[in-house]
Design a protein around this motif. Structure first.
Motif, PDB file in Angstrom:
ATOM      1  N   UNK A 217      -1.260   3.256 -10.945  1.00  0.00           N
ATOM      2  CA  UNK A 217      -1.457   1.833 -10.675  1.00  0.00           C
ATOM      3  C   UNK A 217      -0.584   1.353  -9.522  1.00  0.00           C
ATOM      4  N   UNK A 218       0.682   1.882  -9.461  1.00  0.00           N
ATOM      5  CA  UNK A 218       1.555   1.505  -8.352  1.00  0.00           C
ATOM      6  C   UNK A 218       0.994   1.991  -7.018  1.00  0.00           C
ATOM      7  N   UNK A 222      -0.059  -0.223  -3.933  1.00  0.00           N
ATOM      8  CA  UNK A 222       0.497   0.034  -2.605  1.00  0.00           C
ATOM      9  C   UNK A 222      -0.612   0.292  -1.595  1.00  0.00           C
ATOM     10  N   UNK A 223      -1.659   0.985  -2.035  1.00  0.00           N
ATOM     11  CA  UNK A 223      -2.782   1.240  -1.134  1.00  0.00           C
ATOM     12  C   UNK A 223      -3.470  -0.046  -0.718  1.00  0.00           C
ATOM     13  N   UNK A 228      -4.342  -4.017   3.495  1.00  0.00           N
ATOM     14  CA  UNK A 228      -4.263  -5.366   4.054  1.00  0.00           C
ATOM     15  C   UNK A 228      -3.331  -5.439   5.247  1.00  0.00           C
ATOM     16  N   UNK A 229      -2.166  -4.764   5.141  1.00  0.00           N
ATOM     17  CA  UNK A 229      -1.219  -4.770   6.254  1.00  0.00           C
ATOM     18  C   UNK A 229      -1.813  -4.095   7.481  1.00  0.00           C
ATOM     19  N   UNK A 279      -3.540   3.870   5.720  1.00  0.00           N
ATOM     20  CA  UNK A 279      -4.582   3.435   4.799  1.00  0.00           C
ATOM     21  C   UNK A 279      -5.021   4.550   3.855  1.00  0.00           C
ATOM     22  N   UNK A 280      -4.781   5.770   4.237  1.00  0.00           N
ATOM     23  CA  UNK A 280      -5.140   6.919   3.398  1.00  0.00           C
ATOM     24  C   UNK A 280      -4.006   7.325   2.457  1.00  0.00           C
TER      25      UNK A 280
END
Length: 311
Positions: A217-218, A222-223, A228-229, A279-280
């Motif tokens: 879940x973390x 984070x993904x 978004x970033x 992003x990966x």
């Protein structure tokens, strides 16, 4: 329950069921098994004592029953050896004893029935009534018959020998019961230990799975943040690259401006590639190796450092 509450419950339960090291747990298990066997051994000893006491009381009772007919054959200080022998044999057959003896202690044998064996022996003083007055029997001898003889002087003894077969069978049955019961209790304790161990391992596995779920879940969170970033960073970088490209196209022969614009484009592309890799993060890809031209790498570094070196 929420995932956090479920994980807290599993960890708390583990701390309760495993407060001690494994060595202490195994020592406790060994002590429990030892207590089971000691308990069964004490019970076996008590049962054996009870059976032996019953055997002794039974022998004493048979000895008393044997004495009565023999006393009736010895009256007035006289006895008929043949009649006493017949009564002794009949009494042994009726009572089921292995052997009956009437004798002078340490001396003459008055009557016997049965063969000596290795059974339990019970004995007591034989005290038939003797007449008072002078002589053993006096005037009463004639009333006893021609075959009567005086009782020997000295201490008489009557004894019986009782077979130990029934006692040995009871003791063997107790021993078998001891091993069966102790083994069954040992298997029960071992089964409980196995079940406890399996339950403890299942709790640990549940805790590990819950930790893995939290980690996943973390990573997913984070993904999403990374995506978004990366999206928010890609747009201004694309604008910067577009301006650098137009500046390079309009520079004409200005080599310095072209070089600066090319460097901006290259570094912008490199940053965009890193954002794509970021992003990966939640979906890692396998490592891939490829040859690298160090001259090209150093030339690019010199272009990056050139503005700082000029100042």
């Amino acid at each position: 329950l929420t995932p956090w509450a479920r994980a807290f419950f599993v960890r708390s339960t583990l701390r309760l069921v495993m407060p001690r090291p494994a060595l202490a747990v195994y020592a406790t298990l060994a002590a429990t098994l030892g207590a089971v066997w000691v308990w069964q051994a004490i019970d076996l000893r008590a049962s054996w004592t009870e059976h032996r006491e019953e055997h002794r009381r039974f022998g004493v009772a048979l000895l008393g029953a044997t004495e009565g007919p023999a006393v009736r054959e010895c009256r007035g200080g006289y006895f008929d050896p043949a009649s006493l022998q017949a009564v002794t044999e009949a009494t042994r057959a009726d009572l089921g004893t292995a052997r009956v003896e009437i004798r002078v202690v340490g001396g003459e044998l008055l009557a016997e029935a049965g063969s000596p064996g290795d059974g339990s022996r019970f004995a007591k003083p034989f005290l038939p009534p003797r007449p008072r007055g002078r002589g053993p029997g006096g005037h009463r001898r004639g009333s006893m018959g021609a075959g009567t003889v005086p009782l020997p002087e000295g201490e008489l003894e009557i004894s019986i020998e009782l077979s130990d077969a029934a006692l040995e069978e009871k003791l063997s049955a107790d021993l078998r019961r001891f091993f069966v019961t102790a083994t069954a209790l040992t298997l029960a304790v071992a089964a409980l230990a196995i079940l406890w161990r399996a339950w403890e391992r299942s709790l640990r596995l549940e805790a590990s799975l819950e930790t893995s779920r939290e980690r996943v879940r973390a990573l997913e969170y984070l993904g999403r943040i990374g995506a978004g970033l990366a999206h928010e960073t890609r747009n201004p970088l694309s604008v910067v690259r577009g301006h650098a490209q137009r500046m390079r196209e309009k520079a004409g022969d200005g080599q310095a401006v072209q070089r600066a614009a090319a460097a901006i484009e290259e570094e912008t592309d490199r940053t965009l590639e890193r954002l794509d890799e970021f992003q990966l993060l939640s979906r890692p890809s396998p490592w891939r190796s490829e040859p690298l031209d160090l001259r090209v790498l150093l030339d690019g570094l010199s272009d990056l450092l050139f503005p700082d070196l000029e100042t």
